[in-house]
Design a protein around this motif. Structure first.
Motif, PDB file in Angstrom:
ATOM      1  N   PRO A  97     130.267 -41.105 -41.687  1.00  0.00           N
ATOM      2  CA  PRO A  97     129.655 -42.261 -42.365  1.00  0.00           C
ATOM      3  C   PRO A  97     130.230 -43.580 -41.843  1.00  0.00           C
ATOM      4  CG  PRO A  97     131.148 -41.106 -43.840  1.00  0.00           C
ATOM      5  CD  PRO A  97     131.095 -40.309 -42.574  1.00  0.00           C
ATOM      6  N   ASN A  98     129.352 -44.423 -41.344  1.00  0.00           N
ATOM      7  CA  ASN A  98     129.771 -45.709 -40.785  1.00  0.00           C
ATOM      8  C   ASN A  98     128.998 -46.850 -41.411  1.00  0.00           C
ATOM      9  OD1 ASN A  98     131.700 -44.935 -38.753  1.00  0.00           O
ATOM     10  ND2 ASN A  98     129.999 -44.123 -37.559  1.00  0.00           N
ATOM     11  N   ALA A  99     129.674 -47.973 -41.521  1.00  0.00           N
ATOM     12  CA  ALA A  99     129.037 -49.222 -41.904  1.00  0.00           C
ATOM     13  C   ALA A  99     129.134 -50.143 -40.694  1.00  0.00           C
ATOM     14  CB  ALA A  99     129.744 -49.843 -43.092  1.00  0.00           C
ATOM     15  N   PHE A 100     128.133 -50.981 -40.525  1.00  0.00           N
ATOM     16  CA  PHE A 100     128.078 -51.887 -39.394  1.00  0.00           C
ATOM     17  C   PHE A 100     128.077 -53.311 -39.923  1.00  0.00           C
ATOM     18  CE2 PHE A 100     126.240 -47.882 -38.276  1.00  0.00           C
ATOM     19  CZ  PHE A 100     126.779 -47.609 -37.044  1.00  0.00           C
ATOM     20  N   ILE A 101     128.982 -54.122 -39.382  1.00  0.00           N
ATOM     21  CA  ILE A 101     129.112 -55.500 -39.824  1.00  0.00           C
ATOM     22  C   ILE A 101     128.712 -56.385 -38.654  1.00  0.00           C
ATOM     23  CG2 ILE A 101     130.734 -57.293 -40.538  1.00  0.00           C
ATOM     24  CD1 ILE A 101     131.337 -53.729 -41.480  1.00  0.00           C
ATOM     25  N   PHE A 102     127.655 -57.186 -38.853  1.00  0.00           N
ATOM     26  CA  PHE A 102     127.124 -58.052 -37.814  1.00  0.00           C
ATOM     27  C   PHE A 102     127.488 -59.503 -38.115  1.00  0.00           C
ATOM     28  CE2 PHE A 102     124.305 -54.373 -37.970  1.00  0.00           C
ATOM     29  CZ  PHE A 102     124.203 -54.024 -36.635  1.00  0.00           C
TER      30      PHE A 102
END
Length: 166
Positions: free
Chosen positions: A79-84
């Protein structure tokens, strides 16, 4: 073409746009966070003009392939979250690092990697970005440095003018 495939292609296109528009992208492993903690992290991200997204790793891989970006596939496990960060390259790393430190979440929320532009960033670069002043702070410092000699000159000229009138 099936409806499901069309939806996934649209999601991949959206991810491609997010990556293209981002100054930096950070990948975080977030397993173990409570709903309240995730909500607080999302709030912090919004306050700092950073986008927090949970995306399917497979779709992110496809978007990266479309953009010919390599080297991030090993990060896309679990499980990954991506921060842009779209406006300031330091905003994403700084927001997440501050959130981890403030809430003592070293064990559950981990920055696993990221990229700046189209280049992969190592952890040392991400940590350096997290501690670096923001773009606005750097510009304010520059203006202060440029303004300081002028202010000094004006003060000296003002003193000379006062001496001559006295």
């Amino acid at each position: 073409m099936s409806k499901n495939r069309e939806i996934k292609e649209q999601v991949v296109a959206d991810i491609v746009e997010k990556i293209k528009n981002a100054e930096s992208m950070i990948v975080c492993s977030y397993s173990g966070l409570t709903v309240e903690q995730v909500t607080n992290l999302r709030k912090q991200c919004r306050e700092n003009d950073v986008q927090y997204c949970v995306l399917k790793n497979r779709l992110v891989k496809r978007a990266l392939e479309e953009l010919n970006i390599e080297g991030l596939n090993e990060l896309l496990e679990g499980p990954n979250a991506f921060i842009f960060s779209t406006k300031d390259v330091t905003a994403g790393p700084k927001t997440v690092s501050t959130f981890i430190e403030k809430n003592k979440l070293d064990a559950v929320l981990k920055i696993t990697g990221g990229m700046m532009g189209t280049e992969k960033m190592d952890m040392a670069t991400i940590k350096a970005l997290a501690t670096m002043p923001s773009r606005q702070e750097l510009l304010a410092t520059l203006v202060g440095c440029l303004n300081s000699p002028v202010s000094g000159l004006v003060a000296v000229l003002d003193q000379i003018a006062d001496q001559k009138t006295a």
